[in-house]
Write a protein that holds these residues in place. Structure first.
Motif, PDB file in Angstrom:
ATOM      1  N   GLU A  38       1.075  -0.984   0.123  1.00 14.20           N
ATOM      2  CA  GLU A  38       0.045  -0.029   0.342  1.00 14.20           C
ATOM      3  C   GLU A  38       0.227   1.455   0.274  1.00 14.20           C
ATOM      4  OE1 GLU A  38      -3.571   2.622  -0.152  1.00 14.20           O
ATOM      5  OE2 GLU A  38      -3.517  -0.245  -0.790  1.00 14.20           O
ATOM      6  N   ARG A  80       1.909   1.361  -3.062  1.00 12.91           N
ATOM      7  CA  ARG A  80       1.501   1.979  -4.602  1.00 12.91           C
ATOM      8  C   ARG A  80       1.007   3.558  -3.777  1.00 12.91           C
ATOM      9  NH1 ARG A  80      -3.104   3.228  -4.305  1.00 12.91           N
ATOM     10  NH2 ARG A  80      -3.956   2.865  -1.927  1.00 12.91           N
ATOM     11  N   ALA A  81       1.041   4.015  -3.238  1.00  9.25           N
ATOM     12  CA  ALA A  81       1.056   5.255  -2.137  1.00  9.25           C
ATOM     13  C   ALA A  81       1.838   6.310  -3.091  1.00  9.25           C
ATOM     14  CB  ALA A  81       0.289   5.971  -1.222  1.00  9.25           C
ATOM     15  N   GLU A 125       1.491   6.581  -6.832  1.00 10.54           N
ATOM     16  CA  GLU A 125       0.527   7.457  -7.140  1.00 10.54           C
ATOM     17  C   GLU A 125       0.480   8.957  -7.318  1.00 10.54           C
ATOM     18  OE1 GLU A 125      -3.037   6.314  -5.037  1.00 10.54           O
ATOM     19  OE2 GLU A 125      -3.114   5.083  -6.391  1.00 10.54           O
ATOM     20  N   GLU A 126       2.297   9.131  -5.718  1.00 11.79           N
ATOM     21  CA  GLU A 126       2.381  10.383  -5.893  1.00 11.79           C
ATOM     22  C   GLU A 126       3.645  11.263  -6.810  1.00 11.79           C
ATOM     23  OE1 GLU A 126       2.842  14.323  -3.223  1.00 11.79           O
ATOM     24  OE2 GLU A 126       0.880  12.997  -3.383  1.00 11.79           O
ATOM     25  N   GLU A 140       3.873   9.731  -9.614  1.00 13.01           N
ATOM     26  CA  GLU A 140       2.396  10.395 -11.408  1.00 13.01           C
ATOM     27  C   GLU A 140       1.814  11.785 -10.986  1.00 13.01           C
ATOM     28  OE1 GLU A 140       0.047   6.682 -11.216  1.00 13.01           O
ATOM     29  OE2 GLU A 140       1.743   5.501 -12.170  1.00 13.01           O
ATOM     30  N   ARG A 141       1.227  11.739 -10.025  1.00 11.60           N
ATOM     31  CA  ARG A 141       0.674  12.891  -9.284  1.00 11.60           C
ATOM     32  C   ARG A 141       1.690  14.284  -9.628  1.00 11.60           C
ATOM     33  NH1 ARG A 141       0.228  16.739  -6.460  1.00 11.60           N
ATOM     34  NH2 ARG A 141       0.813  15.707  -4.263  1.00 11.60           N
TER      35      ARG A 141
END
Length: 126
Positions: free
Chosen positions: A58, A61-62, A65-66, A68-69
């Motif tokens: 997790e 993944r976070a 995502e961060e 990618e953002r």
């Protein structure tokens, strides 16, 4: 007395060898036994390890995502900067074209005024 016999080197080595063998046998017996407490503890350790892996996944993944953002925001900022630069260049070009057009018009007006004065002077002389 606990150790009544004479402690010769060979006696001490033999005692150490017997103690190691006893410890090894006890370890093997404990390892092979199907003790419910041991099985429960092992299951608990496995559950904790699975939960740890889940948390780690997790977190990864976070982080992904961060990242990618942040990359998407950087791309947006870059695109906005490029658009602003392009708009500024177009505004400068438009302003330059307008200035050139005004100068051409002013030059034409000055020439027309000069031609009019010349024509009036020639008309008075004739």
């Amino acid at each position: 007395m606990k150790n009544a016999r004479n402690n010769e080197l060979s006696d001490r080595r033999g005692a150490a060898k017997e103690a190691k063998a006893a410890l090894l046998n006890a370890f093997r017996a404990a390892k092979d036994s199907n003790d419910p407490a041991k099985l429960a503890k092992q299951a608990e350790r496995q559950a904790v390890a699975a939960a740890r892996e889940k948390r780690h996944a997790e977190q990864q993944r976070a982080k992904l995502e961060e990242r990618e953002r942040m990359q998407a925001e950087a791309v947006e900022r870059q695109a906005a900067a490029e658009a602003a630069a392009k708009a500024e260049i177009e505004a400068r070009e438009t302003a330059e074209k307008d200035r050139i057009a005004r100068e051409i018009e002013e030059e034409a007006a000055r020439k027309a005024e000069r031609d009019r004065r010349y024509a009036n002077r020639k008309a008075r002389q004739a």
